[in-house]
Write a protein that holds these residues in place. Structure first.
Motif, mmCIF file in Angstrom:
data_model
loop_
_atom_site.group_PDB
_atom_site.id
_atom_site.type_symbol
_atom_site.label_atom_id
_atom_site.label_comp_id
_atom_site.label_asym_id
_atom_site.label_seq_id
_atom_site.Cartn_x
_atom_site.Cartn_y
_atom_site.Cartn_z
ATOM 1 N N LEU A 25 1.608 2.168 7.900
ATOM 2 C CA LEU A 25 2.816 1.477 7.461
ATOM 3 C C LEU A 25 3.951 1.695 8.475
ATOM 4 N N SER A 26 4.032 2.890 9.025
ATOM 5 C CA SER A 26 5.014 3.170 10.067
ATOM 6 C C SER A 26 4.740 2.322 11.304
ATOM 7 N N MET A 27 3.473 2.174 11.645
ATOM 8 C CA MET A 27 3.109 1.329 12.785
ATOM 9 C C MET A 27 3.458 -0.130 12.500
ATOM 10 N N ALA A 28 3.266 -0.560 11.263
ATOM 11 C CA ALA A 28 3.651 -1.927 10.883
ATOM 12 C C ALA A 28 5.153 -2.121 11.066
ATOM 13 N N ALA A 29 5.926 -1.123 10.658
ATOM 14 C CA ALA A 29 7.385 -1.219 10.812
ATOM 15 C C ALA A 29 7.760 -1.315 12.283
ATOM 16 N N TYR A 30 7.075 -0.547 13.121
ATOM 17 C CA TYR A 30 7.319 -0.629 14.566
ATOM 18 C C TYR A 30 7.041 -2.050 15.074
ATOM 19 N N PHE A 31 5.879 -2.599 14.705
ATOM 20 C CA PHE A 31 5.529 -3.941 15.164
ATOM 21 C C PHE A 31 6.493 -4.990 14.623
ATOM 22 N N ASP A 32 6.914 -4.841 13.360
ATOM 23 C CA ASP A 32 7.912 -5.781 12.834
ATOM 24 C C ASP A 32 9.193 -5.715 13.651
ATOM 25 N N SER A 33 9.603 -4.508 14.039
ATOM 26 C CA SER A 33 10.834 -4.375 14.832
ATOM 27 C C SER A 33 10.683 -4.969 16.232
ATOM 28 N N GLU A 34 9.448 -5.110 16.692
ATOM 29 C CA GLU A 34 9.168 -5.704 18.000
ATOM 30 C C GLU A 34 8.816 -7.193 17.891
ATOM 31 N N ASN A 35 8.948 -7.764 16.699
ATOM 32 C CA ASN A 35 8.613 -9.171 16.439
ATOM 33 C C ASN A 35 7.162 -9.503 16.759
ATOM 34 N N ALA A 40 1.811 -6.346 12.964
ATOM 35 C CA ALA A 40 2.386 -5.749 11.756
ATOM 36 C C ALA A 40 1.522 -6.086 10.539
ATOM 37 N N HIS A 41 1.096 -7.331 10.460
ATOM 38 C CA HIS A 41 0.224 -7.767 9.358
ATOM 39 C C HIS A 41 -1.073 -6.958 9.350
ATOM 40 N N TRP A 42 -1.681 -6.779 10.521
ATOM 41 C CA TRP A 42 -2.923 -6.012 10.636
ATOM 42 C C TRP A 42 -2.711 -4.594 10.126
ATOM 43 N N MET A 43 -1.598 -3.982 10.513
ATOM 44 C CA MET A 43 -1.308 -2.605 10.095
ATOM 45 C C MET A 43 -1.019 -2.508 8.602
ATOM 46 N N LYS A 44 -0.346 -3.489 8.042
ATOM 47 C CA LYS A 44 -0.064 -3.479 6.597
ATOM 48 C C LYS A 44 -1.365 -3.552 5.811
ATOM 49 N N LEU A 45 -2.285 -4.386 6.267
ATOM 50 C CA LEU A 45 -3.588 -4.448 5.598
ATOM 51 C C LEU A 45 -4.346 -3.140 5.770
ATOM 52 N N GLN A 46 -4.215 -2.536 6.936
ATOM 53 C CA GLN A 46 -4.867 -1.248 7.183
ATOM 54 C C GLN A 46 -4.287 -0.186 6.248
ATOM 55 N N ALA A 47 -2.978 -0.202 6.050
ATOM 56 C CA ALA A 47 -2.336 0.757 5.136
ATOM 57 C C ALA A 47 -2.873 0.578 3.718
ATOM 58 N N LYS A 48 -2.996 -0.673 3.271
ATOM 59 C CA LYS A 48 -3.545 -0.937 1.929
ATOM 60 C C LYS A 48 -4.976 -0.426 1.819
ATOM 61 N N GLU A 49 -5.740 -0.642 2.876
ATOM 62 C CA GLU A 49 -7.136 -0.189 2.884
ATOM 63 C C GLU A 49 -7.209 1.339 2.759
ATOM 64 N N GLU A 50 -6.333 2.037 3.469
ATOM 65 C CA GLU A 50 -6.329 3.501 3.393
ATOM 66 C C GLU A 50 -5.913 3.971 2.001
ATOM 67 N N PHE A 51 -4.970 3.277 1.387
ATOM 68 C CA PHE A 51 -4.593 3.614 0.015
ATOM 69 C C PHE A 51 -5.792 3.429 -0.910
ATOM 70 N N ASN A 52 -6.531 2.343 -0.713
ATOM 71 C CA ASN A 52 -7.731 2.103 -1.526
ATOM 72 C C ASN A 52 -8.779 3.196 -1.307
ATOM 73 N N HIS A 53 -8.868 3.709 -0.086
ATOM 74 C CA HIS A 53 -9.789 4.817 0.174
ATOM 75 C C HIS A 53 -9.364 6.042 -0.630
ATOM 76 N N ALA A 54 -8.065 6.318 -0.651
ATOM 77 C CA ALA A 54 -7.564 7.452 -1.447
ATOM 78 C C ALA A 54 -7.935 7.266 -2.909
ATOM 79 N N MET A 55 -7.841 6.038 -3.384
ATOM 80 C CA MET A 55 -8.173 5.769 -4.789
ATOM 81 C C MET A 55 -9.657 5.948 -5.081
ATOM 82 N N LYS A 56 -10.518 5.700 -4.109
ATOM 83 C CA LYS A 56 -11.955 5.961 -4.303
ATOM 84 C C LYS A 56 -12.187 7.452 -4.549
ATOM 85 N N PHE A 57 -11.504 8.291 -3.773
ATOM 86 C CA PHE A 57 -11.618 9.739 -3.990
ATOM 87 C C PHE A 57 -11.002 10.128 -5.330
#
Length: 162
Positions: A25-35, A40-57
């Protein structure tokens, strides 16, 4: 009932997965700030995926009669030199996550926890994909270096991730 040694390790992995989501999510914010909206979209989806991994555990612990415990998240970096540095960090991070998953697999074997071992096999396969995706983007960035047109084209390609 889940054993205490596995329970502790899985709760620690939840933190690692949430730290990963926070990092992306921090990387997404960086990319958003760089236009660079595609990256940024790729990183936001990656962040969601990692959250889903946490939920599997999380779900695995609950299904096995354990108690989920939360730990404080680490503050992620906020700035990078360029997209190459970001994706280099992604690739290195995913290799660390792979190592952590492999350590959990070894622990599950040692503890004869077949249910956790079975659940972890999904993560073993997932990490192969995670590392391959990060490496592919990193290798493309190596080829285009400081070529702004190439970076814009890659940004548009990453925007199509579903």
């Amino acid at each position: 009932m889940i054993g205490q040694i596995i329970l502790k390790a899985l709760n620690e992995q939840i933190k690692k997965e949430l730290d990963s989501a926070y990092l992306y999510l921090s990387m997404a914010a960086y990319f958003d700030s760089e236009n660079l909206e595609g990256m940024a979209h790729w990183m936001k989806l990656q962040a969601k995926e990692e959250f889903n991994h946490a939920m599997k555990f999380y779900n695995h612990i609950n299904e096995r009669g354990g108690k989920v415990e939360f730990f404080a998240l680490e503050k992620p970096p906020m700035d990078w030199k360029d997209p190459y540095e970001v994706f280099k960090n992604v690739y290195e991070h995913e290799k660390k996550v792979t190592e952590s998953i492999h350590n959990l697999v070894d622990l599950a074997k040692k503890e004869n926890d077949h249910a956790t071992y079975s659940m972890l096999m999904w993560f073993v396969d997932e990490q192969v994909e995670e590392e391959a995706n990060a490496l592919k983007i990193l290798e493309i960035l190596e080829k285009i270096k400081d070529n702004s047109v190439g970076i814009i084209m890659l940004d548009r390609q990453l925007a199509s991730r579903e």
